[in-house]
Write a protein that holds these residues in place. Sequence first.
Motif, PDB file in Angstrom:
ATOM      1  N   GLU A 164       0.730  -1.381   0.173  1.00  0.00           N
ATOM      2  CA  GLU A 164       0.052   0.014   0.118  1.00  0.00           C
ATOM      3  C   GLU A 164       0.750   1.238  -0.021  1.00  0.00           C
ATOM      4  OE1 GLU A 164      -3.386   0.498   2.616  1.00  0.00           O
ATOM      5  OE2 GLU A 164      -3.921  -1.487   2.449  1.00  0.00           O
ATOM      6  N   TRP A 165       1.837   1.312   0.736  1.00  0.00           N
ATOM      7  CA  TRP A 165       2.664   2.469   0.963  1.00  0.00           C
ATOM      8  C   TRP A 165       3.892   2.699   0.070  1.00  0.00           C
ATOM      9  CZ3 TRP A 165       2.522   2.374   7.069  1.00  0.00           C
ATOM     10  CH2 TRP A 165       1.198   2.570   7.350  1.00  0.00           C
ATOM     11  N   ALA A 166       4.275   1.908  -0.720  1.00  0.00           N
ATOM     12  CA  ALA A 166       5.281   1.641  -1.836  1.00  0.00           C
ATOM     13  C   ALA A 166       5.026   2.950  -2.898  1.00  0.00           C
ATOM     14  CB  ALA A 166       5.528   0.484  -2.548  1.00  0.00           C
ATOM     15  N   PRO A 167       5.972   3.428  -3.326  1.00  0.00           N
ATOM     16  CA  PRO A 167       7.455   3.328  -3.276  1.00  0.00           C
ATOM     17  C   PRO A 167       7.962   4.313  -2.226  1.00  0.00           C
ATOM     18  CG  PRO A 167       6.812   4.678  -5.088  1.00  0.00           C
ATOM     19  CD  PRO A 167       5.605   4.372  -4.612  1.00  0.00           C
ATOM     20  N   LYS A 168       7.346   5.052  -1.777  1.00  0.00           N
ATOM     21  CA  LYS A 168       7.956   6.084  -0.764  1.00  0.00           C
ATOM     22  C   LYS A 168       8.281   5.227   0.312  1.00  0.00           C
ATOM     23  CE  LYS A 168       8.570   9.752  -1.272  1.00  0.00           C
ATOM     24  NZ  LYS A 168       7.551  11.059  -1.297  1.00  0.00           N
ATOM     25  N   VAL A 169       7.597   4.511   1.074  1.00  0.00           N
ATOM     26  CA  VAL A 169       7.865   3.855   2.259  1.00  0.00           C
ATOM     27  C   VAL A 169       8.250   2.353   2.305  1.00  0.00           C
ATOM     28  CG1 VAL A 169       6.897   3.557   4.688  1.00  0.00           C
ATOM     29  CG2 VAL A 169       6.546   5.705   3.629  1.00  0.00           C
ATOM     30  N   ARG A 170       9.358   1.931   2.899  1.00  0.00           N
ATOM     31  CA  ARG A 170       9.587   0.526   2.752  1.00  0.00           C
ATOM     32  C   ARG A 170       9.000   0.020   4.312  1.00  0.00           C
ATOM     33  NH1 ARG A 170      14.238  -1.140   3.215  1.00  0.00           N
ATOM     34  NH2 ARG A 170      15.127   0.704   3.826  1.00  0.00           N
ATOM     35  N   VAL A 171       8.618  -1.231   4.218  1.00  0.00           N
ATOM     36  CA  VAL A 171       8.018  -1.862   5.556  1.00  0.00           C
ATOM     37  C   VAL A 171       8.384  -3.231   5.533  1.00  0.00           C
ATOM     38  CG1 VAL A 171       5.994  -2.234   6.878  1.00  0.00           C
ATOM     39  CG2 VAL A 171       5.946  -0.218   5.326  1.00  0.00           C
ATOM     40  N   ASN A 172       9.280  -3.591   6.772  1.00  0.00           N
ATOM     41  CA  ASN A 172       9.925  -4.962   6.646  1.00  0.00           C
ATOM     42  C   ASN A 172       9.502  -5.411   8.020  1.00  0.00           C
ATOM     43  OD1 ASN A 172      11.135  -5.452   4.133  1.00  0.00           O
ATOM     44  ND2 ASN A 172      12.163  -3.491   4.560  1.00  0.00           N
ATOM     45  N   ALA A 173       9.786  -6.491   8.586  1.00  0.00           N
ATOM     46  CA  ALA A 173       9.701  -7.129   9.908  1.00  0.00           C
ATOM     47  C   ALA A 173      10.973  -8.001  10.181  1.00  0.00           C
ATOM     48  CB  ALA A 173       8.479  -8.176  10.018  1.00  0.00           C
ATOM     49  N   LEU A 174      10.825  -8.297  11.568  1.00  0.00           N
ATOM     50  CA  LEU A 174      11.863  -9.296  12.171  1.00  0.00           C
ATOM     51  C   LEU A 174      11.310 -10.428  12.976  1.00  0.00           C
ATOM     52  CD1 LEU A 174      14.792  -7.167  13.413  1.00  0.00           C
ATOM     53  CD2 LEU A 174      14.923  -8.130  11.202  1.00  0.00           C
ATOM     54  N   ASP A 175      11.324 -11.362  12.696  1.00  0.00           N
ATOM     55  CA  ASP A 175      10.832 -12.383  13.410  1.00  0.00           C
ATOM     56  C   ASP A 175      11.721 -13.063  14.622  1.00  0.00           C
ATOM     57  OD1 ASP A 175       8.304 -12.386  12.353  1.00  0.00           O
ATOM     58  OD2 ASP A 175       8.247 -14.559  11.372  1.00  0.00           O
ATOM     59  N   VAL A 176      11.741 -12.175  15.581  1.00  0.00           N
ATOM     60  CA  VAL A 176      12.701 -12.598  16.517  1.00  0.00           C
ATOM     61  C   VAL A 176      12.566 -13.887  17.488  1.00  0.00           C
ATOM     62  CG1 VAL A 176      13.799 -11.492  18.694  1.00  0.00           C
ATOM     63  CG2 VAL A 176      13.222 -10.091  16.689  1.00  0.00           C
ATOM     64  N   GLY A 177      13.571 -14.370  17.834  1.00  0.00           N
ATOM     65  CA  GLY A 177      13.814 -15.748  18.593  1.00  0.00           C
ATOM     66  C   GLY A 177      14.095 -15.309  20.030  1.00  0.00           C
ATOM     67  N   MET A 178      14.701 -16.252  20.710  1.00  0.00           N
ATOM     68  CA  MET A 178      14.879 -15.932  22.250  1.00  0.00           C
ATOM     69  C   MET A 178      16.094 -15.075  22.158  1.00  0.00           C
ATOM     70  SD  MET A 178      13.919 -19.586  23.665  1.00  0.00           S
ATOM     71  CE  MET A 178      15.120 -20.442  22.532  1.00  0.00           C
ATOM     72  N   VAL A 179      15.851 -13.987  23.357  1.00  0.00           N
ATOM     73  CA  VAL A 179      17.019 -13.016  23.376  1.00  0.00           C
ATOM     74  C   VAL A 179      17.325 -12.896  25.065  1.00  0.00           C
ATOM     75  CG1 VAL A 179      17.645 -10.577  23.002  1.00  0.00           C
ATOM     76  CG2 VAL A 179      16.165 -11.803  21.338  1.00  0.00           C
ATOM     77  N   ARG A 180      18.448 -12.857  25.280  1.00  0.00           N
ATOM     78  CA  ARG A 180      18.939 -12.575  26.619  1.00  0.00           C
ATOM     79  C   ARG A 180      18.856 -11.030  26.881  1.00  0.00           C
ATOM     80  NH1 ARG A 180      22.287 -14.804  30.639  1.00  0.00           N
ATOM     81  NH2 ARG A 180      22.697 -16.592  29.498  1.00  0.00           N
TER      82      ARG A 180
END
Length: 254
Positions: A164-180
Amino acid sequence: MKTDLGLAGAVVLVTGGVRGVGRGISAVFLAQGAHVVTCARRAAATDAEFVACDVRDEEQVSALVDGIVSRHGRLDVVVNNAGGAPYVSAAEGSPRLHEKVVQLNLLAPLLVSQYANAVMQRQDSGGSIVMISSVSGTRPSPGTAAYGAAKAGLDNLTASLAVEWAPKVRVNALDVGMVRTEQSHLHYGSEAAVEAVGKTVPLGRLAEPEEIGACAAFLASPLASYVSGATLRVHGGGEVPAFLAAADVNREDA
């Protein structure tokens, strides 16, 4: 030697960036020379500019974004990190609890992103939004079922907003696992238990918050200029399938 990601001078908002994973994310952007604004409901010690804000509240989010633009002239990057959920079985959790978990982990990132996008669409340089999601959205999440469902929704939201927001805005995600983090004991127990949990990860340990920050900074940077709608798994190789520990075929000690 620090890698220059081209983020010097960028104005970056990290929600929930005062402790845990969020603090690590803020630290990485600061080390890259970005001006970091972070928010949480309650004030906490931080090297970044701090603004008190409940990201579930539209008026507060509007004031947060307007204030950043007023003080700094623009908003280049948003990292939607604020989130989390208490451990409670789905049968015992009240409808109100489940609603609040979904609001914090799915609807709040959408709300912040809407206000950020309105600014970024007007900027010649556009902008970048990074969602901090979780492996809980792609595997069973017993004890935090509403959280896992919200994170699954966040991954889908990422893909939709990127279109929807391209091309001006890039949207990405991180699927994070276990973090100390400083709160690891709340999730895993004693230090011995934390170490034992880390050994279940193929890389043999839990992630450090700054490692999540490095991935967020990459996705926000010019180095990822053609990356949008992506979900990057940052989980140390994931989880070794449980059946392998029980099976006795093809084992050297069998």
